[in-house]
Design an enzyme around this catalytic site. Structure first.
Site, mmCIF file in Angstrom:
data_model
loop_
_atom_site.group_PDB
_atom_site.id
_atom_site.type_symbol
_atom_site.label_atom_id
_atom_site.label_comp_id
_atom_site.label_asym_id
_atom_site.label_seq_id
_atom_site.Cartn_x
_atom_site.Cartn_y
_atom_site.Cartn_z
ATOM 1 N N CYS A 47 0.822 -1.208 0.000
ATOM 2 C CA CYS A 47 0.000 0.000 0.000
ATOM 3 C C CYS A 47 0.859 1.262 0.000
ATOM 4 O O CYS A 47 0.687 2.155 -0.826
ATOM 5 C CB CYS A 47 -0.934 -0.029 1.210
ATOM 6 S SG CYS A 47 -1.864 1.474 1.441
ATOM 7 N N CYS A 52 -1.636 1.778 -3.020
ATOM 8 C CA CYS A 52 -2.604 2.863 -2.810
ATOM 9 C C CYS A 52 -1.975 4.262 -2.809
ATOM 10 O O CYS A 52 -2.491 5.176 -3.463
ATOM 11 C CB CYS A 52 -3.307 2.699 -1.469
ATOM 12 S SG CYS A 52 -3.442 1.025 -0.854
ATOM 13 N N TYR A 188 -8.553 -3.534 -11.544
ATOM 14 C CA TYR A 188 -8.588 -2.112 -11.191
ATOM 15 C C TYR A 188 -7.192 -1.509 -11.270
ATOM 16 O O TYR A 188 -7.034 -0.343 -11.640
ATOM 17 C CB TYR A 188 -9.265 -1.876 -9.825
ATOM 18 C CG TYR A 188 -8.438 -2.178 -8.597
ATOM 19 C CD1 TYR A 188 -7.603 -1.223 -8.049
ATOM 20 C CD2 TYR A 188 -8.504 -3.417 -7.973
ATOM 21 C CE1 TYR A 188 -6.841 -1.490 -6.923
ATOM 22 C CE2 TYR A 188 -7.762 -3.690 -6.834
ATOM 23 C CZ TYR A 188 -6.926 -2.734 -6.318
ATOM 24 O OH TYR A 188 -6.177 -3.002 -5.214
ATOM 25 N N GLU A 192 -6.621 1.792 -13.395
ATOM 26 C CA GLU A 192 -6.155 2.986 -12.680
ATOM 27 C C GLU A 192 -4.844 3.493 -13.278
ATOM 28 O O GLU A 192 -4.675 4.700 -13.503
ATOM 29 C CB GLU A 192 -5.945 2.669 -11.193
ATOM 30 C CG GLU A 192 -7.240 2.467 -10.436
ATOM 31 C CD GLU A 192 -7.030 2.097 -8.974
ATOM 32 O OE1 GLU A 192 -7.972 2.275 -8.193
ATOM 33 O OE2 GLU A 192 -5.938 1.628 -8.603
ATOM 34 N N HIS A 457 -26.630 20.353 -0.532
ATOM 35 C CA HIS A 457 -26.720 20.991 -1.841
ATOM 36 C C HIS A 457 -25.680 22.093 -1.977
ATOM 37 O O HIS A 457 -25.455 22.822 -1.018
ATOM 38 C CB HIS A 457 -28.132 21.585 -1.988
ATOM 39 C CG HIS A 457 -28.414 22.083 -3.362
ATOM 40 N ND1 HIS A 457 -28.493 21.240 -4.450
ATOM 41 C CD2 HIS A 457 -28.637 23.335 -3.825
ATOM 42 C CE1 HIS A 457 -28.759 21.954 -5.520
ATOM 43 N NE2 HIS A 457 -28.841 23.222 -5.185
#
Ligand SMILES: Cc1cc2nc3c(=O)[nH]c(=O)nc-3n(C[C@H](O)[C@H](O)[C@H](O)COP(=O)(O)OP(=O)(O)OC[C@H]3O[C@@H](n4cnc5c(N)ncnc54)[C@H](O)[C@@H]3O)c2cc1C
Length: 482
Positions: A47, A52, A188, A192, A457
Site C-alpha cells: 500500500c 494505494c 482495477y 487505474e 446541496h
C-alpha cells in the site's frame, strides 16, 4: 528469541501497535524482494510503497491536468504546460520514504522488534529469517501471523514479457516518464494505471482479454471503460499479447491477437506494463514445514473466521489469506481485531461484508455491497429493485465537461422498506461519497431511509438521496434541474 506469550508477525500493517500495546512481545519481519527489474523499496508493504499511496498521488496529478483545462473557463489565466514526470515521481517517492521512516519510528516507539529479514518456517513454532547479507536468525513464538501479501503476476507464456515488461512494482519508482505505454490487464490496477498515465498526457493503450473489473458490477465497469475510451485511453477489447521484442532503438514491439477474429496486430511502445493479477507470497515460506494448508489453485492460505490457518496458533490476514478482499483497510482491521483477540481483550471477529471500495480511474467508481448481478443471483430478479440516475456534477457545467458516464445506482430489496443491498457511484470524489453511505448500509439502511435523508446541496452525493427512478419503471433516469 524468548517467548513470553509473544506474537511473531511478518508485517502486520499498522496493527503492530495494538499487539505490542496490549502487552505482547512482538517481532515484525519484513523483507522486500526486488522486482525482476531490480526495483526495491522500504518498510510499509504494498500500500505504502507500490500501491494505494503512490497510485492515489499520481491519480491526483492526472486530475490536476483536468482542472488546468477547466481553469480558463472559470477565469484563471493559466499556461498549458506539459507534465513533468521526474518532478512528480520525486515528490511522490519522497512522500513514500517519509512514510517508511514513520513506520520504523512507530515500531521503535512501541517496542516492536523489527527485523529486515526474509522469513520462512522451520517448524510450526519456529521461523528462520535471512538478512540481505545471508545472516540467519531463528525466532520462536507462541502465535505467528502471516501477512506477506502478494506480488504482480508476470505472464509465463509470452516471449519477452519478463525481459522487457514492468509491473506496478516498478511504475511508481520510475525516475523518467514511461512514455507511450501499453497496459495489459483488466483489473482495477490496470485501469487505474492506464487512467492516470493518460491523464498525465501519455499515449496509453489498455489491452483487455475479456471483461474489465470482473469482480465489480458490470454495468458500472462498462461505463468506466467507456469514459476512459472517450477521454484518450485506447482500449483494445478481446485482445491478448503474444510477443514483446526490443527494437534497435529502445522501443518495444508488441504483437497481439484479436481473439474473436484471430487476426494478428502489432504496435510500438516505450513501456509495457503487466497488470494481469497478483500472486500470493507463499511460495518461499515453507508452509509445509509448519503444516499450514493453502488453496492449490490460488496459492492463498486457507483461514477460518478467526483468521486461523490449519494450524491453530498460526494466522493469516490480508492479501495472502484466501477469500479476503485485497484492500488495505480490511487487512488493517483484521489484524487489529486479531491482536485484540489474542490478548483476550475481545472475541470480536472481522466482518467482511459490505466493505466499501473505490476504483481511482479518471472518473472514480465507488461501491459498497452487492452488484446488481450478485443481488439478482442471490434474491431473484423479482425481489430486487434498482434505482438509478444519470446526473451532471455542478462543477462540470461551466467548463462544459462531458458527464455522460456520471451515474449512480442503488440496488435494493423490492419488498418495503427496501433494504439497500448495494450502492454504486460513478463520478468525482467517489471514495469520499461512498465512505459515508457505507456506514448507513452497514447499519442496515433502507431505501426509504436514504430518500428521507436530506441532501447537501449542491453536491454529487445528494444525488444518491434524490434517487427515485427505478430501472423497472423504464422511465428516463437523467436528472434535470438543479
Ligand atoms: C497498484 C495497487 C494499488 C492499490 N490500491 C489500493 C487502494 O487504493 N486501496 C486499497 O485499499 N488497497 C489498494 N491496493 C491493495 C493493497 O495495497 C493491499 O490490499 C494491501 O497492501 C495488503 O496488505 P498486506 O499486509 O496483506 O500485504 P502487503 O502490503 O503486500 O505486505 C506484505 C509485506 O510482507 C513482505 N514479505 C513478503 N514475504 C515475506 C517474507 N517471506 N519475509 C518477510 N517479509 C515478507 C512484503 O515485502 C511486504 O512488505 C492496491 C494494490 C496495488 C498493487
Amino acid at each position: 528469541m524468548a517467548t513470553r506469550s509473544c506474537l511473531l508477525a511478518w508485517r502486520i500493517p499498522r496493527t503492530e501497535e495494538p499487539a505490542a500495546q496490549l502487552g505482547k512481545k512482538v517481532a515484525v519481519l519484513d523483507y522486500v524482494e526486488p522486482s525482476p527489474r531490480g526495483t526495491r523499496w522500504g518498510l510499509g508493504g504494498t500500500c505504502v510503497n507500490v500501491g494505494c499511496i503512490p497510485k492515489k498521488l499520481m491519480h491526483q496529478a492526472a486530475l490536476l491536468g483536468g482542472m488546468i483545462r477547466d481553469a480558463p473557463h472559470y477565469g484563471w489565466r493559466v499556461a498549458q504546460a506539459p507534465h513533468d514526470w521526474a518532478t512528480m515521481a520525486d515528490a511522490v517517492q519522497n512522500h513514500v520514504k517519509s512514510l517508511n521512516w514513520g513506520h520504523r519510528v512507530q515500531l521503535q516507539d512501541r517496542k516492536v522488534k523489527y527485523l529486515n529479514v526474509k522469513a520462512s518456517f522451520v517448524d510450526a513454532h519456529t521461523v528462520c529469517g535471512v538478512s540481505k547479507g545471508g545472516e540467519e536468525t531463528l525466532l520462536s513464538a507462541e502465535h505467528i501471523v502471516i501477512a506477506t501479501g502478494g506480488r504482480p503476476r508476470y505472464p509465463t507464456h509470452i516471449e519477452g514479457a519478463l525481459e522487457y515488461g514492468i509491473t506496478s512494482d516498478d511504475l511508481f519508482w520510475l525516475k523518467e516518464s514511461p512514455g507511450k505505454t501499453l497496459v495489459v490487464g483488466a483489473s482495477y490496477v490496470a485501469l487505474e494505471c492506464a487512467g492516470f498515465l493518460t491523464g498525465l498526457g501519455l499515449d496509453t493503450t489498455v489491452m483487455i482479454r475479456s471483461v474489465p473489473l470482473r469482480a465489480f458490477d458490470q454495468q458500472m465497469a462498462s461505463l468506466v471503460t467507456e469514459h476512459m475510451a472517450g477521454h484518450g485511453t485506447r482500449v483494445l477489447r478481446g485482445c491478448a499479447p503474444e510477443r514483446v521484442e526490443k527494437l534497435p532503438g529502445q522501443q518495444l514491439r508488441v504483437t497481439w491477437v484479436d481473439l474473436a477474429s484471430d487476426r494478428k496486430d502489432a504496435g510500438t511502445f516505450d513501456t509495457v506494463l503487466w497488470a494481469i493479477g497478483r500472486v500470493p507470497e507463499t511460495a518461499s515460506l515453507n508452509l509445509e514445514k509448519a503444516g499450514v494448508r493453502t488453496n492449490p489453485v490460488t496459492g492463498k492460505i486457507l483461514v477460518d473466521a478467526q483468521e486461523a490457518t490449519s494450524i491453530r496458533h498460526i494466522y493469516a490476514i490480508g492479501d495472502v489469506a484466501e477469500g479476503r478482499p485485497e484492500l488495505t483497510p480490511t487487512a488493517i482491521m483484521a489484524g487489529r481485531l486479531l491482536a485484540q483477540r489474542l490478548s483476550g481483550r475481545t472475541s470480536d471477529l472481522m466482518d467482511y461484508s459490505s466493505v466499501p471500495t473505490t476504483v481511482f480511474t479518471p472518473l472514480e467508481y465507488g461501491c459498497v455491497g452487492l452488484s446488481e448481478e450478485a443481488a439478482v443471483a442471490r434474491h431473484g430478479e423479482e425481489h430486487v429493485e434498482v434505482y438509478h440516475a444519470f446526473y451532471k456534477p455542478l462543477e462540470f457545467t461551466v467548463p462544459q465537461r462531458d458527464a455522460s458516464q456520471c451515474y449512480i445506482k442503488m440496488v435494493c430489496l423490492r419488498e418495503p422498506p427496501q433494504l439497500v443491498l448495494g450502492l454504486h457511484f460513478l463520478g468525482p470524489n467517489a471514495g469520499e461519497v461512498t465512505q459515508g453511505f457505507a456506514l448507513g448500509i452497514k447499519c442496515g439502511a433502507s431505501f426509504q431511509q436514504v430518500i428521507r435523508t436530506v441532501g447537501i446541496h449542491p453536491t454529487c452525493a445528494e444525488e444518491v438521496a434524490k434517487l427515485r427512478i427505478s430501472k423497472r419503471s423504464g422511465l428516463d433516469p437523467t436528472v434535470t434541474g438543479c
